[in-house]
Scaffold this motif. Structure first.
Motif, PDB file in Angstrom:
ATOM      1  N   LYS A   1       0.836  -1.213   0.000  1.00  0.00           N
ATOM      2  CA  LYS A   1       0.000   0.000   0.000  1.00  0.00           C
ATOM      3  C   LYS A   1       0.862   1.251   0.000  1.00  0.00           C
ATOM      4  CE  LYS A   1      -4.143  -1.909   2.206  1.00  0.00           C
ATOM      5  NZ  LYS A   1      -4.981  -1.931   3.444  1.00  0.00           N
ATOM      6  N   GLU A   2       1.927   1.234   0.802  1.00  0.00           N
ATOM      7  CA  GLU A   2       2.815   2.395   0.894  1.00  0.00           C
ATOM      8  C   GLU A   2       3.535   2.667  -0.422  1.00  0.00           C
ATOM      9  OE1 GLU A   2       5.392   1.318   4.081  1.00  0.00           O
ATOM     10  OE2 GLU A   2       4.005   1.969   5.661  1.00  0.00           O
ATOM     11  N   LEU A   3       3.920   1.598  -1.132  1.00  0.00           N
ATOM     12  CA  LEU A   3       4.711   1.736  -2.356  1.00  0.00           C
ATOM     13  C   LEU A   3       3.871   1.609  -3.623  1.00  0.00           C
ATOM     14  CD1 LEU A   3       7.856  -0.342  -1.265  1.00  0.00           C
ATOM     15  CD2 LEU A   3       7.568   2.148  -1.259  1.00  0.00           C
ATOM     16  N   ASN A   4       2.562   1.457  -3.447  1.00  0.00           N
ATOM     17  CA  ASN A   4       1.629   1.379  -4.587  1.00  0.00           C
ATOM     18  C   ASN A   4       1.984   0.227  -5.534  1.00  0.00           C
ATOM     19  OD1 ASN A   4      -0.625   2.188  -6.064  1.00  0.00           O
ATOM     20  ND2 ASN A   4       0.577   3.548  -7.395  1.00  0.00           N
ATOM     21  N   ILE A   5       2.147  -0.953  -4.945  1.00  0.00           N
ATOM     22  CA  ILE A   5       2.474  -2.163  -5.698  1.00  0.00           C
ATOM     23  C   ILE A   5       1.410  -3.211  -5.387  1.00  0.00           C
ATOM     24  CG2 ILE A   5       4.159  -4.050  -5.923  1.00  0.00           C
ATOM     25  CD1 ILE A   5       6.322  -2.042  -5.193  1.00  0.00           C
ATOM     26  N   PRO A   6       0.946  -3.969  -6.381  1.00  0.00           N
ATOM     27  CA  PRO A   6      -0.074  -4.983  -6.113  1.00  0.00           C
ATOM     28  C   PRO A   6       0.442  -6.095  -5.188  1.00  0.00           C
ATOM     29  CG  PRO A   6       0.109  -4.544  -8.482  1.00  0.00           C
ATOM     30  CD  PRO A   6       1.276  -3.875  -7.826  1.00  0.00           C
ATOM     31  N   LEU A   7      -0.392  -6.512  -4.260  1.00  0.00           N
ATOM     32  CA  LEU A   7      -0.129  -7.703  -3.450  1.00  0.00           C
ATOM     33  C   LEU A   7      -0.865  -8.848  -4.127  1.00  0.00           C
ATOM     34  CD1 LEU A   7       1.003  -9.055  -0.872  1.00  0.00           C
ATOM     35  CD2 LEU A   7      -1.165  -8.489   0.249  1.00  0.00           C
ATOM     36  N   LEU A   8      -0.108  -9.776  -4.707  1.00  0.00           N
ATOM     37  CA  LEU A   8      -0.715 -10.860  -5.480  1.00  0.00           C
ATOM     38  C   LEU A   8      -1.394 -11.892  -4.599  1.00  0.00           C
ATOM     39  CD1 LEU A   8       2.120 -11.423  -8.119  1.00  0.00           C
ATOM     40  CD2 LEU A   8      -0.054 -10.232  -8.453  1.00  0.00           C
ATOM     41  N   GLY A   9      -0.880 -12.042  -3.380  1.00  0.00           N
ATOM     42  CA  GLY A   9      -1.488 -13.010  -2.487  1.00  0.00           C
ATOM     43  C   GLY A   9      -0.565 -13.419  -1.361  1.00  0.00           C
ATOM     44  N   LYS A  10      -1.117 -14.221  -0.432  1.00  0.00           N
ATOM     45  CA  LYS A  10      -0.359 -14.715   0.723  1.00  0.00           C
ATOM     46  C   LYS A  10      -0.437 -16.241   0.735  1.00  0.00           C
ATOM     47  CE  LYS A  10      -1.578 -10.661   3.557  1.00  0.00           C
ATOM     48  NZ  LYS A  10      -2.141 -10.224   4.859  1.00  0.00           N
ATOM     49  N   VAL A  11       0.735 -16.870   0.767  1.00  0.00           N
ATOM     50  CA  VAL A  11       0.792 -18.334   0.774  1.00  0.00           C
ATOM     51  C   VAL A  11       1.126 -18.800   2.193  1.00  0.00           C
ATOM     52  CG1 VAL A  11       1.881 -20.397  -0.171  1.00  0.00           C
ATOM     53  CG2 VAL A  11       1.593 -18.371  -1.623  1.00  0.00           C
ATOM     54  N   PRO A  12       0.229 -19.529   2.848  1.00  0.00           N
ATOM     55  CA  PRO A  12       0.515 -19.987   4.214  1.00  0.00           C
ATOM     56  C   PRO A  12       1.551 -21.105   4.234  1.00  0.00           C
ATOM     57  CG  PRO A  12      -1.580 -20.875   3.459  1.00  0.00           C
ATOM     58  CD  PRO A  12      -1.119 -19.919   2.398  1.00  0.00           C
ATOM     59  N   LEU A  13       2.198 -21.252   5.384  1.00  0.00           N
ATOM     60  CA  LEU A  13       3.122 -22.367   5.579  1.00  0.00           C
ATOM     61  C   LEU A  13       2.350 -23.688   5.560  1.00  0.00           C
ATOM     62  CD1 LEU A  13       5.437 -21.154   8.475  1.00  0.00           C
ATOM     63  CD2 LEU A  13       6.251 -22.151   6.339  1.00  0.00           C
ATOM     64  N   ASP A  14       2.943 -24.674   4.922  1.00  0.00           N
ATOM     65  CA  ASP A  14       2.373 -26.021   4.935  1.00  0.00           C
ATOM     66  C   ASP A  14       3.546 -26.985   4.845  1.00  0.00           C
ATOM     67  OD1 ASP A  14       1.224 -28.545   4.270  1.00  0.00           O
ATOM     68  OD2 ASP A  14      -0.575 -27.516   3.538  1.00  0.00           O
ATOM     69  N   PRO A  15       3.769 -27.809   5.866  1.00  0.00           N
ATOM     70  CA  PRO A  15       4.924 -28.711   5.856  1.00  0.00           C
ATOM     71  C   PRO A  15       4.937 -29.643   4.655  1.00  0.00           C
ATOM     72  CG  PRO A  15       3.381 -29.296   7.617  1.00  0.00           C
ATOM     73  CD  PRO A  15       2.966 -27.966   7.103  1.00  0.00           C
ATOM     74  N   ARG A  16       3.795 -29.851   4.031  1.00  0.00           N
ATOM     75  CA  ARG A  16       3.725 -30.742   2.875  1.00  0.00           C
ATOM     76  C   ARG A  16       4.351 -30.108   1.634  1.00  0.00           C
ATOM     77  NH1 ARG A  16      -2.618 -31.894   3.624  1.00  0.00           N
ATOM     78  NH2 ARG A  16      -2.463 -29.641   3.958  1.00  0.00           N
ATOM     79  N   ILE A  17       4.508 -28.755   1.629  1.00  0.00           N
ATOM     80  CA  ILE A  17       5.189 -28.097   0.513  1.00  0.00           C
ATOM     81  C   ILE A  17       6.654 -28.534   0.486  1.00  0.00           C
ATOM     82  CG2 ILE A  17       5.942 -25.895  -0.461  1.00  0.00           C
ATOM     83  CD1 ILE A  17       3.447 -24.603   0.713  1.00  0.00           C
ATOM     84  N   GLY A  18       7.311 -28.472   1.657  1.00  0.00           N
ATOM     85  CA  GLY A  18       8.710 -28.886   1.750  1.00  0.00           C
ATOM     86  C   GLY A  18       8.892 -30.352   1.393  1.00  0.00           C
ATOM     87  N   LYS A  19       7.943 -31.182   1.839  1.00  0.00           N
ATOM     88  CA  LYS A  19       8.011 -32.621   1.538  1.00  0.00           C
ATOM     89  C   LYS A  19       7.903 -32.852   0.027  1.00  0.00           C
ATOM     90  CE  LYS A  19       5.836 -37.013   2.929  1.00  0.00           C
ATOM     91  NZ  LYS A  19       5.305 -37.511   1.657  1.00  0.00           N
ATOM     92  N   SER A  20       6.988 -32.159  -0.618  1.00  0.00           N
ATOM     93  CA  SER A  20       6.819 -32.297  -2.073  1.00  0.00           C
ATOM     94  C   SER A  20       8.081 -31.867  -2.813  1.00  0.00           C
ATOM     95  CB  SER A  20       5.620 -31.465  -2.556  1.00  0.00           C
ATOM     96  OG  SER A  20       4.418 -31.946  -2.011  1.00  0.00           O
ATOM     97  N   CYS A  21       8.702 -30.751  -2.357  1.00  0.00           N
ATOM     98  CA  CYS A  21       9.922 -30.259  -3.002  1.00  0.00           C
ATOM     99  C   CYS A  21      11.064 -31.267  -2.852  1.00  0.00           C
ATOM    100  CB  CYS A  21      10.325 -28.909  -2.418  1.00  0.00           C
ATOM    101  SG  CYS A  21       9.224 -27.553  -2.859  1.00  0.00           S
TER     102      CYS A  21
END
Length: 322
Positions: free
Chosen positions: A261-281
């Motif tokens: 908001k301060e820098l007038n740049i779009p926030l595309l989204g927020k990705v929550p932590l999920d331990p299964r992401i690390g496992k998949s990688c």
């Protein structure tokens, strides 16, 4: 027009200055010898060669962050997987993290090798429509250290952009290392003759990460690289069982949302932590297809949709201008 080269250090005196090539700011600059001799630096012929090669690539997206460990490679890999979900599209993923290439592991391609063809290096394919290139494919072992100075790293990036035979590609995703130095300048410089859609910036919620991302934003603006938007990664932890959301990295200064908001740049989204992401990688699998019901998967898909919409509208604007 400024006489300061685009790849010059911050306090460059300029090519017309009597101190050109001689001041302390000139130490280590790739233009130092040319400036000191008084001979103007000729354009790198690779820029035109890369322009011809990249004419077959519709969209080019850079994934950046000033901070290490915020999940750029994980995001780049899943952005590529998500885009490749549309079987009518051809996707390419280029890993320019020369010293820490993690894309081969994340994409399940460790041990694969690059082959030379008549039209250049052949990338390694994960799926029929998803091609990958990384220096990791050129190392004899995943444990090998790449101990190179800037010029050699720049030469490797030039080869990746000029000599890889991607073919007709809809999206080229470029995964970069942390920072705002050699690799980033090289990619922007070598692609300067082409149309870059823009950069996606990764951060985590805490201020120590946002500080470095602000530097990355300044870098993008200085080199006229469009910013598609910011992704806040590791944005809380959603328990897979009770669905309760916990802040692992508290956004003490308001997180990416306030910064955008301060820098007038779009926030595309927020990705929550999920331990299964690390496992998949670690297993070289796509988290999006392994855990389709996850809140993180929903966040990824929403972000990927926004990036596709941006690229489509940005391409339309460019065609209208031309």
């Amino acid at each position: 027009m400024s006489d300061i080269p685009s790849d010059a250090p911050e306090h460059c005196p300029g090519t017309a200055s009597a101190q050109a090539g001689k001041s302390s700011a000139c130490q280590g600059c790739p233009n130092q010898a040319a400036c000191a001799s008084g001979t103007p630096k000729a354009p790198d012929p690779a820029v035109e060669e890369i322009k011809q090669k990249m004419s077959a690539v519709k969209h080019k997206v850079l994934v950046l962050s000033g901070k290490g460990g915020v999940g750029k490679s994980t995001f780049s890999a899943h952005l590529a997987h998500g885009l490749a979900g549309d079987e009518s599209k051809e996707i390419a993923l280029l890993d320019v993290d020369i010293c820490g290439p993690s894309i081969p592991r994340i994409m399940g391609l460790e041990g694969e090798q690059v082959h030379q063809s008549g039209s250049g290096w052949s990338p390694v394919y994960v799926e029929d429509n998803l091609a990958v290139m990384s220096i990791g494919f050129l190392l004899s072992s995943p444990d090998d250290a790449v101990i190179w100075r800037g010029p050699k790293k720049n030469g490797m990036i030039k080869q990746f952009l000029r000599d890889v035979d991607w073919g007709e590609v809809d999206y080229l995703i470029v995964d970069t290392p942390p920072g705002t130095s050699d690799e980033h300048l090289s990619v922007v410089q070598y692609l300067s003759g082409t149309h870059i859609d823009g950069a996606v910036l990764l951060t985590t919620p805490q201020e120590v990460s946002l500080q470095d991302v602000r530097k990355e934003i300044a870098f993008c603006r200085k080199v006229n690289l469009p910013i598609i938007g910011v992704v806040e990664n590791m944005s809380g932890f959603v328990c897979p069982k009770c669905k309760n959301n916990s802040q692992i990295f508290p956004p003490t200064t308001g997180g990416a949302e306030k910064m955008c908001k301060e820098l007038n740049i779009p926030l595309l989204g927020k990705v929550p932590l999920d331990p299964r992401i690390g496992k998949s990688c670690d297993e070289g699998k796509s988290f999006l297809s392994e855990v389709p019901e996850s809140a993180a998967t929903a966040a990824y898909r929403s972000i990927i949709h926004s990036i596709k919409e941006y690229c489509a509208s940005h391409n339309l604007q460019t065609e209208m201008i031309e």
